[in-house]
Write a protein that holds these residues in place. Structure first.
Motif, mmCIF file in Angstrom:
data_model
loop_
_atom_site.group_PDB
_atom_site.id
_atom_site.type_symbol
_atom_site.label_atom_id
_atom_site.label_comp_id
_atom_site.label_asym_id
_atom_site.label_seq_id
_atom_site.Cartn_x
_atom_site.Cartn_y
_atom_site.Cartn_z
ATOM 1 N N PHE A 1 45.305 26.325 45.753
ATOM 2 C CA PHE A 1 44.215 27.169 46.258
ATOM 3 C C PHE A 1 43.628 27.924 45.075
ATOM 4 C CE2 PHE A 1 42.322 30.984 47.975
ATOM 5 C CZ PHE A 1 41.921 30.694 49.273
ATOM 6 N N LEU A 2 42.332 27.754 44.850
ATOM 7 C CA LEU A 2 41.605 28.496 43.820
ATOM 8 C C LEU A 2 40.401 29.133 44.484
ATOM 9 C CD1 LEU A 2 40.994 29.372 40.906
ATOM 10 C CD2 LEU A 2 39.850 27.170 40.566
ATOM 11 N N GLY A 3 40.503 30.435 44.771
ATOM 12 C CA GLY A 3 39.438 31.135 45.477
ATOM 13 C C GLY A 3 38.659 32.045 44.551
ATOM 14 N N LEU A 4 37.369 32.155 44.800
ATOM 15 C CA LEU A 4 36.483 33.034 44.028
ATOM 16 C C LEU A 4 35.924 34.099 44.948
ATOM 17 C CD1 LEU A 4 34.640 33.865 41.622
ATOM 18 C CD2 LEU A 4 33.031 32.096 42.404
ATOM 19 N N PRO B 1 37.486 27.609 47.840
ATOM 20 C CA PRO B 1 36.484 28.390 48.573
ATOM 21 C C PRO B 1 35.916 29.550 47.762
ATOM 22 C CG PRO B 1 38.670 29.114 49.210
ATOM 23 C CD PRO B 1 38.855 27.963 48.241
ATOM 24 N N GLU B 2 34.737 29.971 48.131
ATOM 25 C CA GLU B 2 34.144 31.198 47.605
ATOM 26 C C GLU B 2 34.014 32.191 48.753
ATOM 27 O OE1 GLU B 2 29.879 32.843 45.903
ATOM 28 O OE2 GLU B 2 30.531 30.859 45.242
ATOM 29 N N PHE B 3 34.318 33.454 48.466
ATOM 30 C CA PHE B 3 34.249 34.508 49.473
ATOM 31 C C PHE B 3 33.207 35.531 49.047
ATOM 32 C CE2 PHE B 3 38.334 32.589 49.904
ATOM 33 C CZ PHE B 3 38.716 32.717 51.226
ATOM 34 N N TYR C 1 39.050 39.759 50.490
ATOM 35 C CA TYR C 1 39.034 38.694 51.501
ATOM 36 C C TYR C 1 39.580 37.384 50.924
ATOM 37 C CZ TYR C 1 36.250 41.329 54.942
ATOM 38 O OH TYR C 1 35.808 42.234 55.882
ATOM 39 N N ALA C 2 39.260 37.107 49.658
ATOM 40 C CA ALA C 2 39.794 35.901 49.018
ATOM 41 C C ALA C 2 41.313 35.988 48.908
ATOM 42 C CB ALA C 2 39.166 35.717 47.634
ATOM 43 N N CYS D 1 38.492 37.375 40.950
ATOM 44 C CA CYS D 1 37.460 38.314 41.382
ATOM 45 C C CYS D 1 36.570 38.586 40.174
ATOM 46 C CB CYS D 1 38.094 39.615 41.860
ATOM 47 S SG CYS D 1 39.408 39.401 43.078
ATOM 48 N N ALA D 2 35.294 38.332 40.296
ATOM 49 C CA ALA D 2 34.413 38.446 39.133
ATOM 50 C C ALA D 2 33.034 38.905 39.561
ATOM 51 C CB ALA D 2 34.312 37.108 38.405
ATOM 52 N N ASP D 3 32.436 39.762 38.743
ATOM 53 C CA ASP D 3 31.093 40.233 39.080
ATOM 54 C C ASP D 3 30.365 40.762 37.863
ATOM 55 O OD1 ASP D 3 30.043 40.008 41.787
ATOM 56 O OD2 ASP D 3 31.902 41.001 42.382
#
Length: 491
Positions: free
Chosen positions: A79-82, A120-122, A131-132, A153-155
């Motif tokens: 699982f690799l979530g963003l 997935p992306e959240f 949420y991710a 988590c990135a922004d």
């Protein structure tokens, strides 16, 4: 803790921030802003992304650091979530990061991430990362049992020059390793609290803002939000109170006794003052629901600012529809005016330090140099906190860390973390301070150029061991199209 969530949690954290730094004291000189106020309310500095960086390159660099720092076997990652609100592709998300990582791993003679990996992306403003994380933990508890999960988590938090949000900018990414039998902290999803409510003009990013942007000089897409600061603060406080109420009910807690028992709290942090006010208001509300003695303490604060205790308690007992304040006429009004007045007295009391500041203190000094990282703000604070506890040899094993995530729009999550025995070994690999040490302080002209999507002619930094945008496609032909698609390389 529940039987499912008690054996699942966080085993690693890795941080990436761009090297381009703006010292807020310098920024205050450039903009004729009051440094003393900015330092108390906002922080010390923030980072800007470079002309060849995007949310995807920062994410991939953080994930690569996590793999390297924790000696992970990529084949075990299922699982690799963003979690982000800065994505610029409305189709793909975490798969872009997986593609970069796979290519770099193969080039270094290693195996790529498992082909059978969810990507997935959240998205929900600053709460997307939480949420991710919840999605990853649920995956591990069910069909992903026995595998590992990574959430990044990135922004890129950017605001127009001259706006009230300008000093609260920032950019960066934090990758988290999640697995069964965690080595940093167990996460109790069953004991968490949730809240959500639509809030119209709180903080939004309508896609129309992207139209017609010129990317010829740099690879930037500017992402200035539509926001209303005072109203957004009201939304943050109100949603946090509702999420806490949900957790209190689930865990059968007496609010003030529970808050007193906590030693460490980590909250979403758009700027320094926001979590202080959020936890303070939660404390005042909890006093109002406590014993006669607790209400007497609350009454002493109220008396100092001329507020009658019965009126204050009545205000706290009424459900407020915050969306009623989402009009030009009401945006600057307080949803809880009496409570906000009492807050000023509470902040001046001796109790404020022990009840609020001490609980928010772990890692707080280090993150004054991060700026606002949106989804990455909360996990970055956790990374700084674990590393500070390691440096101080703090006996935190077995302690509950209460985490509070928030996303405009509006939603909040409060989730208990329980530090596990032997956490020090995993904390040694976080390398938060090491990630922060790579920095170059920008001049005013360099800052303005980077901010505005131009390449500073006198700023040439050789990036090492990180991903960059190599070029952006522009073909829009019948036989081949790649207009706007980013191509990457590992520097």
């Amino acid at each position: 803790m529940s039987s499912i969530s008690s054996a699942i949690g966080v085993s690693g954290l890795a941080v990436y921030v761009p090297p381009y730094r703006v010292q807020l004291e310098d920024w205050c000189e450039w903009t004729d802003s009051p440094w003393q106020k900015i330092s108390k309310v906002v922080g010390r500095s923030f980072r800007l992304r470079g002309p060849d960086q995007s949310v995807y390159t920062m994410s991939a660099t953080a994930v690569m650091r996590l793999i390297d720092q924790y000696d992970l076997d990529p084949a075990e990652i299922g699982f690799l979530g963003l979690g982000t609100e800065s994505s610029t592709d409305n189709s793909a998300g975490a798969i872009i990061i997986k593609g970069m990582i796979d290519k770099a791993l193969i080039a270094s003679g290693r195996q790529p991430i498992a082909r059978h990996c969810e990507v997935p992306e959240f998205k929900h403003a600053c709460l997307g990362g939480v949420y991710a994380m919840k999605g990853a933990l649920r995956y591990l508890a069910l069909d992903g049992s026995g595998r590992k999960a990574i959430v990044v988590c990135a922004d890129i938090a950017e605001y127009a020059r001259g706006s009230t949000g300008e000093p609260t900018q920032g950019a960066g990414a934090v990758a988290m390793l999640l697995e069964a039998n965690p080595t940093l902290a167990q996460v109790d999803l069953a004991g968490s609290g949730s809240a959500s409510d639509y809030r119209a003009v709180d903080f939004r990013k309508p896609m129309v803002r992207y139209c017609g942007q010129d990317r010829s000089e740099s690879h930037h897409i500017q992402d200035f939000p539509v926001f209303n600061g005072k109203y957004s603060t009201t939304c943050y406080i109100d949603e946090t109170l509702h999420a806490l109420d949900n957790m209190y009910a689930k865990r059968h807690l007496e609010p003030i006794e529970y808050l007193r028992s906590l030693k460490k709290v980590f909250m979403h942090r758009p700027y320094r003052r926001m979590p202080e006010n959020g936890l303070s208001i939660a404390w005042l509300f909890a006093l109002g629901r406590g014993s006669d003695n607790d209400r007497q303490i609350l009454g002493s604060y109220a008396e100092q600012v001329g507020v009658e205790l019965p009126a204050l308690l009545a205000e706290m007992a009424v459900a407020v529809d915050v969306q009623e304040f989402a009009t030009p006429e009401a945006l600057n009004n307080d949803a809880y005016p009496l409570t906000m007045a009492v807050l000023q007295a509470f902040r001046q009391s001796d109790d404020f330090a022990t009840s609020v500041l001490d609980k928010l203190s772990l890692g707080a000094a280090a993150i004054r140099d991060l700026g606002n990282l949106y989804t990455a703000a909360l996990p970055a604070w956790l990374a700084a906190g674990f590393e500070e506890a390691l440096g101080n040899d703090s006996p935190i094993a077995g302690e509950e860390f209460l985490t509070m995530g928030y996303g405009s729009g509006d939603a909040a999550e409060v989730i208990p973390f329980y530090v596990v025995d032997g956490w020090q070994e995993a904390a040694q690999r976080i390398c938060f301070n090491e990630a922060m040490q790579v920095a170059v302080d920008l001049s005013q002209s360099q800052y303005e150029a980077l901010h505005d999507g131009r390449r500073p002619y006198d700023l040439d930094l050789d990036l090492q061991n990180e991903f960059v945008v190599d070029r952006v496609g522009h073909a829009d032909e019948r036989h081949f199209q790649d207009v706007g698609i980013e191509y990457y390389r590992y520097a």
